[in-house]
Write a protein that holds these residues in place. Sequence first.
Motif, PDB file in Angstrom:
ATOM      1  N   LEU A  90       0.814  -1.212   0.000  1.00 16.03           N
ATOM      2  CA  LEU A  90       0.000   0.000   0.000  1.00 16.03           C
ATOM      3  C   LEU A  90       0.851   1.266   0.000  1.00 16.03           C
ATOM      4  O   LEU A  90       0.491   2.267  -0.636  1.00 16.03           O
ATOM      5  CB  LEU A  90      -0.925  -0.016   1.221  1.00 16.03           C
ATOM      6  CG  LEU A  90      -2.075   0.976   1.256  1.00 16.03           C
ATOM      7  CD1 LEU A  90      -3.008   0.765   0.061  1.00 16.03           C
ATOM      8  CD2 LEU A  90      -2.856   0.828   2.563  1.00 16.03           C
ATOM      9  N   HIS A 233      -9.057   0.525   4.442  1.00 21.96           N
ATOM     10  CA  HIS A 233      -8.589  -0.376   3.388  1.00 21.96           C
ATOM     11  C   HIS A 233      -8.782  -1.838   3.772  1.00 21.96           C
ATOM     12  O   HIS A 233      -8.903  -2.691   2.901  1.00 21.96           O
ATOM     13  CB  HIS A 233      -7.095  -0.128   3.122  1.00 21.96           C
ATOM     14  CG  HIS A 233      -6.813   1.166   2.424  1.00 21.96           C
ATOM     15  ND1 HIS A 233      -6.828   1.294   1.051  1.00 21.96           N
ATOM     16  CD2 HIS A 233      -6.522   2.396   2.916  1.00 21.96           C
ATOM     17  CE1 HIS A 233      -6.543   2.548   0.725  1.00 21.96           C
ATOM     18  NE2 HIS A 233      -6.352   3.246   1.834  1.00 21.96           N
ATOM     19  N   GLU A 259      -6.536   4.803   6.283  1.00 18.07           N
ATOM     20  CA  GLU A 259      -5.797   5.915   5.673  1.00 18.07           C
ATOM     21  C   GLU A 259      -6.409   7.256   6.058  1.00 18.07           C
ATOM     22  O   GLU A 259      -7.630   7.441   5.986  1.00 18.07           O
ATOM     23  CB  GLU A 259      -5.807   5.783   4.154  1.00 18.07           C
ATOM     24  CG  GLU A 259      -5.141   6.938   3.424  1.00 18.07           C
ATOM     25  CD  GLU A 259      -5.274   6.828   1.903  1.00 18.07           C
ATOM     26  OE1 GLU A 259      -4.881   7.791   1.218  1.00 18.07           O
ATOM     27  OE2 GLU A 259      -5.767   5.797   1.431  1.00 18.07           O
TER      28      GLU A 259
END
Length: 262
Positions: A90, A233, A259
């Motif tokens: 990520l 996520h 996030e």
Amino acid sequence: MNKRKALGYTQQTLADKLNVSFQAVSKWENGTNYPEMEMLPMIASVLDTSIDSLLGYKPFMVSDYDKRYDTADYYWGITPNNLCYEIMKLRPPIKPLKVLDIGCGEGKDAVFLARNGYIVTAFDLSEAGIEKGKKLAEKWNTHVDFFKADITDFRATKYYDIIFSSGVFHMIKPEIRKEITANLKECTNKNGIHAINVFVEKPFVSEPPDKDANWFRWNSGELFMLYYDWKLHKTEEIIFDCNSGGIPHQHCMDIMIAERVK
């Protein structure tokens, strides 16, 4: 000294906040002199800690984890947590990214991330764990900024791109979870991520044999709710087998990657 450094204070900064000389702070830290008793509440407040911590009081869990880590082998092994690989997918380290590893234990995840190009700061309550983390970093010829701190006392003052914590948040009492996570969220750069897992209470999962005296399991989904304003996520709940302590048992765990988008 460790708490002062964790907050990013110099001796002069602390002295100014306490209205004393930096020489006084230096003497406190090298043990040649001690502050007056009536100053302890002010010092604890400035350092965002407790008077017990200032006086060196160690609860049961410190000696317990120090005993676990005081061996030649690594209690949790040296294989990185799967969350480390998800972090790399990520947020690959194509530019300098600052990581904070909370409750790093013996340092296996912190060292792995540092080896792969991240700028890593890591802390744990166990002195034995910190020392083994430093040795592991030295073995792999990499650097991690290790320091000793208690998750219940620590408050971030620097900003990070990634905050990671595995198997540690159950040490946080329910009444201060919101405060601690709010601090960590605030000290995260925009588009930064948190990768965290927590042990979850389930009536059909027995207490682990190596459970310590400061174990506070979370409710299912409780962690995810604290990040309602972030982009999630990953939100997963798993039950897995474990052999820590030498006795087979199970855990239920919530796993999250979130996030900061604002």
